[in-house]
Design a protein around this motif. Structure first.
Motif, mmCIF file in Angstrom:
data_model
loop_
_atom_site.group_PDB
_atom_site.id
_atom_site.type_symbol
_atom_site.label_atom_id
_atom_site.label_comp_id
_atom_site.label_asym_id
_atom_site.label_seq_id
_atom_site.Cartn_x
_atom_site.Cartn_y
_atom_site.Cartn_z
ATOM 1 N N ARG A 170 0.866 -1.243 0.082
ATOM 2 C CA ARG A 170 -0.057 0.012 -0.040
ATOM 3 C C ARG A 170 0.818 1.105 -0.011
ATOM 4 O O ARG A 170 0.513 2.216 -0.478
ATOM 5 C CB ARG A 170 -1.022 -0.043 1.289
ATOM 6 N N ALA A 171 1.942 1.078 0.695
ATOM 7 C CA ALA A 171 2.956 2.417 0.764
ATOM 8 C C ALA A 171 3.656 2.304 -0.634
ATOM 9 O O ALA A 171 4.857 3.154 -0.772
ATOM 10 C CB ALA A 171 3.605 2.287 1.848
ATOM 11 N N ALA A 172 3.608 1.442 -1.571
ATOM 12 C CA ALA A 172 4.250 1.471 -2.824
ATOM 13 C C ALA A 172 5.821 1.192 -2.868
ATOM 14 O O ALA A 172 6.868 1.870 -3.492
ATOM 15 C CB ALA A 172 4.092 2.828 -3.662
ATOM 16 N N ILE A 173 6.082 0.319 -1.934
ATOM 17 C CA ILE A 173 7.444 -0.049 -1.729
ATOM 18 C C ILE A 173 7.643 -1.213 -2.828
ATOM 19 O O ILE A 173 6.977 -2.044 -2.707
ATOM 20 C CB ILE A 173 7.842 -0.793 -0.172
ATOM 21 N N PRO A 174 8.421 -0.783 -3.753
ATOM 22 C CA PRO A 174 8.468 -1.724 -4.934
ATOM 23 C C PRO A 174 8.769 -3.197 -4.664
ATOM 24 O O PRO A 174 8.396 -4.056 -5.781
ATOM 25 C CB PRO A 174 9.518 -1.102 -5.933
ATOM 26 N N HIS A 175 9.725 -3.597 -3.856
ATOM 27 C CA HIS A 175 10.132 -4.882 -3.546
ATOM 28 C C HIS A 175 9.784 -5.621 -2.496
ATOM 29 O O HIS A 175 10.181 -4.605 -1.245
ATOM 30 C CB HIS A 175 11.666 -5.198 -4.116
ATOM 31 N N PHE A 176 9.615 -6.861 -2.072
ATOM 32 C CA PHE A 176 9.551 -7.341 -0.794
ATOM 33 C C PHE A 176 10.140 -8.692 -0.996
ATOM 34 O O PHE A 176 9.638 -9.296 -1.712
ATOM 35 C CB PHE A 176 8.082 -7.085 -0.030
ATOM 36 N N TRP A 177 11.012 -8.975 0.330
ATOM 37 C CA TRP A 177 11.455 -10.521 0.427
ATOM 38 C C TRP A 177 11.015 -10.856 1.807
ATOM 39 O O TRP A 177 11.206 -9.888 2.777
ATOM 40 C CB TRP A 177 12.922 -10.419 0.406
ATOM 41 N N ARG A 178 10.531 -11.964 1.766
ATOM 42 C CA ARG A 178 10.072 -12.857 3.187
ATOM 43 C C ARG A 178 11.083 -14.027 3.190
ATOM 44 O O ARG A 178 11.115 -14.797 2.118
ATOM 45 C CB ARG A 178 8.776 -13.450 2.991
ATOM 46 N N VAL A 179 11.897 -14.159 4.373
ATOM 47 C CA VAL A 179 12.839 -15.270 4.369
ATOM 48 C C VAL A 179 12.352 -16.254 5.632
ATOM 49 O O VAL A 179 12.051 -15.763 6.634
ATOM 50 C CB VAL A 179 14.160 -14.602 4.685
ATOM 51 N N GLU A 180 12.234 -17.345 5.161
ATOM 52 C CA GLU A 180 11.693 -18.396 6.327
ATOM 53 C C GLU A 180 12.705 -19.586 6.504
ATOM 54 O O GLU A 180 13.441 -19.810 5.470
ATOM 55 C CB GLU A 180 10.596 -18.981 5.778
ATOM 56 N N ASN A 181 12.852 -20.213 7.513
ATOM 57 C CA ASN A 181 13.392 -21.232 8.039
ATOM 58 C C ASN A 181 12.658 -22.544 7.513
ATOM 59 O O ASN A 181 12.051 -22.686 8.104
ATOM 60 C CB ASN A 181 13.867 -21.102 9.544
ATOM 61 N N VAL A 182 13.209 -23.025 6.629
ATOM 62 C CA VAL A 182 12.783 -24.298 6.080
ATOM 63 C C VAL A 182 13.731 -25.542 6.446
ATOM 64 O O VAL A 182 14.694 -25.473 5.521
ATOM 65 C CB VAL A 182 12.429 -24.378 4.463
ATOM 66 N N ASP A 183 13.370 -26.419 7.097
ATOM 67 C CA ASP A 183 14.302 -27.605 7.663
ATOM 68 C C ASP A 183 15.742 -27.080 7.816
ATOM 69 O O ASP A 183 16.658 -27.581 7.275
ATOM 70 C CB ASP A 183 14.414 -28.657 6.714
ATOM 71 N N GLY A 184 15.805 -25.906 8.723
ATOM 72 C CA GLY A 184 17.213 -25.502 8.750
ATOM 73 C C GLY A 184 17.955 -24.571 7.618
ATOM 74 O O GLY A 184 19.387 -24.224 7.747
ATOM 75 N N ARG A 185 17.338 -24.434 6.593
ATOM 76 C CA ARG A 185 17.849 -23.513 5.338
ATOM 77 C C ARG A 185 17.013 -22.280 5.202
ATOM 78 O O ARG A 185 15.744 -22.265 5.307
ATOM 79 C CB ARG A 185 17.902 -24.400 4.155
ATOM 80 N N ALA A 186 17.676 -21.135 4.608
ATOM 81 C CA ALA A 186 17.109 -20.271 4.501
ATOM 82 C C ALA A 186 16.407 -20.207 3.272
ATOM 83 O O ALA A 186 16.935 -20.567 2.175
ATOM 84 C CB ALA A 186 18.087 -18.796 4.534
#
Length: 199
Positions: A136-152
């Motif tokens: 909504r604030a028009a930030i062009p890029h977004f990354w979400r990082v998750e821990n999946v079985d101990g790996r990013a």
């Protein structure tokens, strides 16, 4: 501010209409990294080693790659609107003369990339609430990082100009290669395989 303190618990009592972005700079005794979401104060739980190492790694790697016109900050709040001042784990922003070293926040329009590293207590905020506000604030890029079985694993999103919402542009398990907001090539395995040597 008009806030009263409850002497029994010493918790801030929100004023009518909720807290504002300016209140984060004046409320006493807030825990570090307190965020403002929809007028409510959000207190961050103790972070895992995965979270800390991932934020450190991304901050270091992005700082070594950004063009001179851009900056990288970790855990720094941004102004979305009067009642929303979230703190992404990492941001890439446009440097300009108005950004001084005494600042406590950046305007959302300066931010090119917001990154959230998901913690067990922040799953809903990082997957739903905060991305919607960044879009909504028009930030062009977004990354979400998750821990999946101990790996990013990095989930990469970009604003669709037709809808103003994020669309997924890639899921990266071992290596992250993107061309926007600038060319980036990161070995994600280094986040959890590289450990400091014993003294």
């Amino acid at each position: 501010m008009g806030a009263l303190m409850n002497p029994e618990h010493s918790w801030p009592i929100p004023p009518p209409g909720g807290w504002t972005a300016d209140d984060l700079d004046t409320l006493p005794h807030l825990p570090p990294h307190t965020e403002l979401i929809d007028g409510s104060l959000i207190f961050v739980s103790p972070q895992t080693r995965f979270h800390s190492e991932t934020v450190d790694h991304l901050t270091w790697e992005l700082r070594s790659r950004v063009p001179e016109s851009l900056g990288v900050l970790r855990e720094f709040t941004i102004d979305i609107d009067r009642h929303n001042r979230p703190e992404p784990d990492v941001i890439v922003f446009r440097e300009d003369d108005s950004h001084g070293l005494e600042q406590t926040r950046l305007p959302a329009e300066s931010v090119l990339l917001a990154i959230e590293v998901v913690s067990p207590e922040s799953v809903d905020r990082d997957r739903e609430t905060k991305p919607a506000k960044y879009a909504r604030a028009a930030i062009p890029h977004f990354w979400r990082v998750e821990n999946v079985d101990g790996r990013a694993v990095v989930y990469v999103y970009e604003i669709d100009p037709a809808t103003g919402k994020y669309v997924a542009t890639g899921i990266f398990h071992d290596r992250l290669r993107v061309s926007v907001p600038f060319p980036i090539d990161l070995d994600l395995a280094e986040i959890t395989t590289r450990r400091p040597r014993p003294a």
